[in-house]
Design a protein around this motif. Structure first.
Motif, short mmCIF file in Angstrom:
data_model
loop_
_atom_site.label_atom_id
_atom_site.label_comp_id
_atom_site.label_asym_id
_atom_site.label_seq_id
_atom_site.Cartn_x
_atom_site.Cartn_y
_atom_site.Cartn_z
N ALA A 43 -41.70 4.66 -18.63
CA ALA A 43 -41.58 6.06 -18.22
C ALA A 43 -40.13 6.52 -18.36
O ALA A 43 -39.20 5.78 -18.03
N LYS A 56 -38.69 6.79 -14.47
CA LYS A 56 -39.40 5.81 -13.65
C LYS A 56 -39.01 5.94 -12.18
O LYS A 56 -39.84 5.80 -11.29
N ASP A 77 -44.65 9.86 -16.46
CA ASP A 77 -43.93 9.19 -15.37
C ASP A 77 -44.87 8.75 -14.25
O ASP A 77 -44.59 7.77 -13.56
N VAL A 78 -45.94 9.50 -14.06
CA VAL A 78 -46.94 9.19 -13.03
C VAL A 78 -48.31 9.45 -13.62
O VAL A 78 -48.54 10.49 -14.25
N GLY A 104 -40.95 8.67 -10.76
CA GLY A 104 -42.33 8.27 -10.58
C GLY A 104 -42.53 7.45 -9.32
O GLY A 104 -43.48 7.65 -8.56
N LEU A 105 -41.60 6.52 -9.06
CA LEU A 105 -41.68 5.71 -7.86
C LEU A 105 -41.52 6.57 -6.60
O LEU A 105 -42.22 6.36 -5.61
N GLU A 120 -34.42 5.90 -19.80
CA GLU A 120 -34.61 6.59 -18.54
C GLU A 120 -33.53 7.66 -18.39
O GLU A 120 -32.51 7.65 -19.06
N VAL A 139 -47.13 3.86 -12.47
CA VAL A 139 -45.90 4.31 -13.11
C VAL A 139 -45.69 3.40 -14.33
O VAL A 139 -45.58 2.19 -14.19
#
Length: 479
Positions: free
Chosen positions: A362, A365, A120-121, A368-369, A47, A358
């Motif tokens: 990723a 991440k 990521d998404v 993405g969240l 990450e 997600v």
């Protein structure tokens, strides 16, 4: 289709249409080739190195700058809404954003998942979605529990779960944990042209007999009674499963999701429903050729007046914008009732669709969240309604000044008329993809008159029994 989730959950697998005063809340070039994906493979510990300070306004610790990789199913909702979202995300967090809009979700993303380098998404929807239960079994989906518990974007004193329409988060749970944000509040049912009904002097059919009578009159005038998206039997299953739920009540629906040994074989509601659908086939009330058409072909023929009715979710209007004639006046019809139905005509299938995920590995991440958290803000929800002509799972999630199109307005009216306790939704399409596919195949065979209703019931029950033997099924239960 639209969402899964237009063609699936399809779809679909897709696509609260609820009282607005109470709660409104409905081939591209890859960004990276398979080889380059392998070359930059991530182990999941890769990450972004820098992390921002965790605060109430930044609960996941998103860092400024960096990158964000977004892939959107470009189906019934298009992807312009996501492009608008990305502008807002970039304005706040400043990353370089990679955007891909495509219908080839599996083709584009399976190699990246395999290489440990997923986006990521992902809006993981459509006929080519990667099955959520498969991703879950492989440990490839991030647990979104922390998203539900995070402060909401508009009001940090409320959690994300508190700004969603009650029950809509449930559709994203697999194995007891939330792994997908099913974002679009969708209504499923049958659709027709208000103009055609006015020209013919037809009344809205509330019973199955009245429904058949209109189709028979249409046939006499050289019009097909029912078109369906033959290459994607998910759609005709909308009718079949709605009939089962309305005929047998919510217990009949839950029996299917809970893999009951009498979900189909031994169920009077299932028997009556599948025989009713077969009656349409036997009486020649299908639009000629519809069994061989895909969703766009059949829906366009319907728009041209070659059929009276067509099944779909509420993404249909946006998906058919270019093909819908001026004055068509698209209308939503709850499934008409068979004799002795336990639910009223007003009961509808309505719930969350269009799964955003997600990936566990990723690269960004946390970004993405945060993207998902911003999705359930009123600003982003309104942007979706403007661009995709559909509503979201966000309570009161659309600015009151937004004007909705006829089909969406009709769907909202249908939800207005349906008490919350009479709305229903199936979960088996997400929980048991192999079972879902088997039932779809049987439905295609039924509509093509290659198998009779009793064989359909046997195949559907066999699919249920097989799913019940999977140890993972014990974690999925509807009360």
């Amino acid at each position: 289709m639209g969402s899964t989730s237009a063609h699936n959950n399809e779809g679909l697998g897709r696509r609260d249409l609820i009282k607005r005063s109470a709660a409104l809340g409905l081939i591209a070039v890859p960004t990276m080739s398979f080889l380059s994906a392998c070359a930059s493979s991530s182990s999941g510990k890769d990450e972004e190195k820098s992390k921002g300070k965790v605060t109430k306004d930044n609960p996941f610790g998103v860092a400024k700058g960096g990158t964000l990789d977004v892939v959107i199913f470009k189906g019934g909702f298009g992807d312009q809404y996501a492009i608008e979202w990305e502008k807002l995300y970039k304005a706040k967090w400043g990353p370089q954003i990679s955007h891909l809009g495509t219908q080839e979700i599996t083709g584009k993303l399976q190699p990246r998942f395999n290489a440990g380098n997923p986006p990521d998404v992902i809006d993981n929807s459509g006929a080519q979605q990667i099955k959520l239960d498969v991703l879950h079994k492989n440990g490839q989906l991030a647990d979104l529990t922390e998203l539900l518990e995070a402060p909401s974007y508009d009001d940090p004193n409320k959690k994300v779960k508190d700004v969603l329409i009650p029950g809509t988060a449930d559709k994203g749970f697999i194995g007891g944990k939330m792994h997908a944000l099913q974002y679009v509040y969708t209504v499923w049912g049958v659709w027709y042209s208000g103009k055609l009904f006015k020209d013919k002097g037809w009344e809205v059919p509330k019973t199955w007999d009245a429904f058949l009578t209109i189709m028979k009159e249409a046939k006499a005038d050289g019009i097909g009674g029912l078109a369906h998206q033959g290459k994607h039997p998910y759609y005709v299953n909308v009718m079949i499963m709605d009939l089962i739920a309305k005929t047998g009540g919510l217990d009949a629906m839950k029996a299917i999701d809970n893999l009951d040994p009498k979900a189909f074989v031994g169920s009077d509601a299932a028997k009556q429903s599948i025989e009713a659908m077969y009656e349409i086939v036997e009486k020649g009330l299908l639009m000629p050729g519809t069994n061989a058409l895909d969703h766009i072909e059949s829906q366009t023929a319907w728009n041209k007046g070659k059929a009276v009715f067509i099944p779909s979710g509420s993404w249909l209007e946006n998906e058919q914008l270019k093909q819908t004639p001026e004055g068509f006046d698209m209308k939503f019809l709850p499934m008409p009732l068979l004799p002795g139905s336990k639910l009223p005509f007003e009961a509808i299938r309505a719930g969350a669709g269009e799964p955003f995920v997600v990936p566990e590995k990723a690269k960004n991440k946390t970004g993405g969240l945060e993207f998902l958290r911003m999705m359930v803000s009123k600003e982003w929800s309104t942007k979706f309604a403007q661009e995709a002509n559909s509503l979201t799972i966000v309570q009161d999630g659309v600015d009151k000044s937004v004007t909705l199109r006829p089909g969406t307005t009709s769907a909202v009216a249908a939800v207005d008329a349906c008490p919350v306790e009479q709305r229903f939704d199936y979960f088996y399409t997400t929980w048991y993809s192999e079972m879902d596919e088997t039932i779809r195949t049987a439905s295609a065979e039924l509509m093509a008159k290659r198998i009779p209703p009793n064989e359909w019931l046997k195949r559907a029950q066999a699919a249920v029994d097989k799913a019940a033997k999977d140890p993972a099924s014990k974690n999925n239960k509807r009360p």
